[in-house]
Write an enzyme that holds these catalytic residues in place. Structure first.
Site, PDB file in Angstrom:
ATOM      1  N   ILE A   1      -5.785   3.844   1.160  1.00  0.00           N
ATOM      2  CA  ILE A   1      -5.127   3.666  -0.138  1.00  0.00           C
ATOM      3  C   ILE A   1      -4.668   2.222  -0.314  1.00  0.00           C
ATOM      4  O   ILE A   1      -4.788   1.646  -1.408  1.00  0.00           O
ATOM      5  CB  ILE A   1      -3.944   4.640  -0.278  1.00  0.00           C
ATOM      6  CG1 ILE A   1      -4.448   6.084  -0.405  1.00  0.00           C
ATOM      7  CG2 ILE A   1      -3.097   4.284  -1.498  1.00  0.00           C
ATOM      8  CD1 ILE A   1      -3.347   7.127  -0.429  1.00  0.00           C
TER       9      ILE A   1
ATOM     10  N   ASP B   1      -0.534  -5.601   7.589  1.00  0.00           N
ATOM     11  CA  ASP B   1      -0.952  -4.424   8.348  1.00  0.00           C
ATOM     12  C   ASP B   1      -0.770  -4.714   9.832  1.00  0.00           C
ATOM     13  O   ASP B   1      -0.901  -5.870  10.267  1.00  0.00           O
ATOM     14  CB  ASP B   1      -2.418  -4.093   8.060  1.00  0.00           C
ATOM     15  CG  ASP B   1      -2.763  -2.645   8.379  1.00  0.00           C
ATOM     16  OD1 ASP B   1      -2.925  -1.847   7.429  1.00  0.00           O
ATOM     17  OD2 ASP B   1      -2.869  -2.300   9.573  1.00  0.00           O
TER      18      ASP B   1
ATOM     19  N   ASP C   1       4.367  -5.284  11.228  1.00  0.00           N
ATOM     20  CA  ASP C   1       4.876  -4.039  11.797  1.00  0.00           C
ATOM     21  C   ASP C   1       6.085  -3.654  10.947  1.00  0.00           C
ATOM     22  O   ASP C   1       7.147  -4.277  11.047  1.00  0.00           O
ATOM     23  CB  ASP C   1       5.269  -4.247  13.263  1.00  0.00           C
ATOM     24  CG  ASP C   1       5.857  -2.988  13.895  1.00  0.00           C
ATOM     25  OD1 ASP C   1       6.067  -1.983  13.179  1.00  0.00           O
ATOM     26  OD2 ASP C   1       6.118  -3.009  15.109  1.00  0.00           O
ATOM     27  N   VAL C   2       5.923  -2.625  10.109  1.00  0.00           N
ATOM     28  CA  VAL C   2       6.987  -2.283   9.157  1.00  0.00           C
ATOM     29  C   VAL C   2       8.226  -1.732   9.831  1.00  0.00           C
ATOM     30  O   VAL C   2       9.273  -1.588   9.183  1.00  0.00           O
ATOM     31  CB  VAL C   2       6.482  -1.292   8.084  1.00  0.00           C
ATOM     32  CG1 VAL C   2       5.342  -1.886   7.271  1.00  0.00           C
ATOM     33  CG2 VAL C   2       6.079   0.048   8.706  1.00  0.00           C
TER      34      VAL C   2
ATOM     35  N   SER D   1       4.513  11.293  -1.512  1.00  0.00           N
ATOM     36  CA  SER D   1       3.431  12.271  -1.460  1.00  0.00           C
ATOM     37  C   SER D   1       3.895  13.549  -2.136  1.00  0.00           C
ATOM     38  O   SER D   1       5.099  13.867  -2.129  1.00  0.00           O
ATOM     39  CB  SER D   1       3.046  12.576  -0.002  1.00  0.00           C
ATOM     40  OG  SER D   1       2.156  13.671   0.066  1.00  0.00           O
TER      41      SER D   1
ATOM     42  N   TYR E   1       6.010  14.971   8.526  1.00  0.00           N
ATOM     43  CA  TYR E   1       5.468  14.163   7.430  1.00  0.00           C
ATOM     44  C   TYR E   1       6.101  14.573   6.106  1.00  0.00           C
ATOM     45  O   TYR E   1       6.513  13.713   5.308  1.00  0.00           O
ATOM     46  CB  TYR E   1       3.952  14.329   7.378  1.00  0.00           C
ATOM     47  CG  TYR E   1       3.282  13.547   6.269  1.00  0.00           C
ATOM     48  CD1 TYR E   1       3.001  12.194   6.429  1.00  0.00           C
ATOM     49  CD2 TYR E   1       2.934  14.159   5.068  1.00  0.00           C
ATOM     50  CE1 TYR E   1       2.386  11.476   5.417  1.00  0.00           C
ATOM     51  CE2 TYR E   1       2.320  13.444   4.052  1.00  0.00           C
ATOM     52  CZ  TYR E   1       2.053  12.101   4.230  1.00  0.00           C
ATOM     53  OH  TYR E   1       1.442  11.394   3.218  1.00  0.00           O
TER      54      TYR E   1
ATOM     55  N   THR F   1      -1.738  13.518  -4.145  1.00  0.00           N
ATOM     56  CA  THR F   1      -2.147  14.733  -3.471  1.00  0.00           C
ATOM     57  C   THR F   1      -2.982  14.338  -2.247  1.00  0.00           C
ATOM     58  O   THR F   1      -3.014  13.164  -1.871  1.00  0.00           O
ATOM     59  CB  THR F   1      -2.943  15.632  -4.429  1.00  0.00           C
ATOM     60  OG1 THR F   1      -3.275  16.861  -3.758  1.00  0.00           O
ATOM     61  CG2 THR F   1      -4.223  14.962  -4.907  1.00  0.00           C
TER      62      THR F   1
END
Length: 280
Positions: free
Chosen positions: A24, A43, A65-66, A144, A157, A188
């Site tokens: 995404i 990323d 690295d978030v 989500s 999640y 979705t």
């Protein structure tokens, strides 16, 4: 709103996308760049991020690295040095291991929460003072539909994405009138490596490009939430209005109680799961 207007309202914007190397995130970067935005991706897989930036003609790509405050701060500093003050931060980085909760190793539970929740909060906390000082900006958080629809096989999640939804709404209310927008995007099941080895129910599958277009339109016209696809959003809304026993019966009939448990093709998920273990 015409496509020409949407494109014009995005052209010249400076945008940072976390988790932008693939899936995404890559689709978001491609869509926004095509509409004239200056896009930088971050990323943890810096090599793939660089390849993506080169292939798409992006403004830049840096390792991120978030879950690490120093890494996130450095990424945003380098982004500002590259494209100027940031107009939009898209908190897209996320992970989605599958399986029974009691079989989920503690380090995986922590990893999901660190990336999906703390990473969103951390990026927002670092970028927000700069946006407030300018009196404008937009934080777009990828949540989500799983955050509103509890699903067996992805308990942690689902919890992480519910947290993102509530965090985004809290930020929107806390900083109302300060010129900064906060939006949540609820895709979705989306055809990326995250759902490898699973079978999405009929009508509940989106393409990464669907999510990217929705985000581009959201940046052009900020809103609180947007679902992708619309039909999946309508089904989720209808399920909320349905008596719980009936709603749960229907989800069982669709097979959703099994999709992320015994129906998973573990061989097909091996590449994703191995990369997740390598980047912990």
């Amino acid at each position: 709103m015409s496509r020409q207007y949407r494109n014009r309202s995005i052209a010249g914007r400076t945008v940072a996308v976390t988790g932008g190397a693939r899936g995404i995130g890559r689709a978001i970067a491609a869509e926004l760049s095509a509409r004239g935005a200056a896009v930088v991706i971050g990323d943890i897989d810096s090599e793939t991020a660089s390849d993506t930036a080169s292939a798409l003609g992006l403004a830049g790509a840096f390792r991120l690295d978030v879950t690490d405050p120093a890494s996130f701060a450095a990424f945003l500093d380098r982004t500002r040095d590259t494209v100027g003050p940031l107009d939009v931060l898209i908190n897209n980085a996320g992970v989605m291991p599958l399986g029974l909760f009691t079989s989920e190793p503690d380090e995986i539970t922590r990893r999901i929460l660190d990336v999906n929740v703390y990473g969103v909060m951390l990026g927002t906390k670092i970028v927000l003072p700069h946006m407030l000082a300018r009196g404008r900006g937009h934080c777009v958080n990828i949540a989500s539909l799983a955050g509103e629809n509890p699903t067996p096989g992805m308990a942690t999640y689902c919890a992480s994405k519910q947290a993102v939804l509530n965090f985004t709404d809290s930020m929107r209310r806390e900083y109302r009138g300060r010129g900064v927008h906060f939006s949540a995007v609820l895709p979705t099941f989306t055809r990326t490596e995250m759902i490898a080895g699973t079978r999405a129910p009929f009508g509940l599958l989106a393409e990464p490009e669907d999510v990217a277009r929705a985000i581009a339109d959201l940046i052009a016209r900020p809103r609180r939430r947007v679902t992708v696809t619309r039909s999946a959003g309508w089904l989720a809304a209808a399920n909320k209005l349905t008596p719980r026993p009936i709603g749960e019966f229907m989800t069982r009939r669709l097979g959703i109680d099994h999709i992320f448990l015994e129906d998973v093709d573990q061989t097909a998920r091996r590449t994703y799961d191995e990369r997740l273990r390598r980047t912990r």
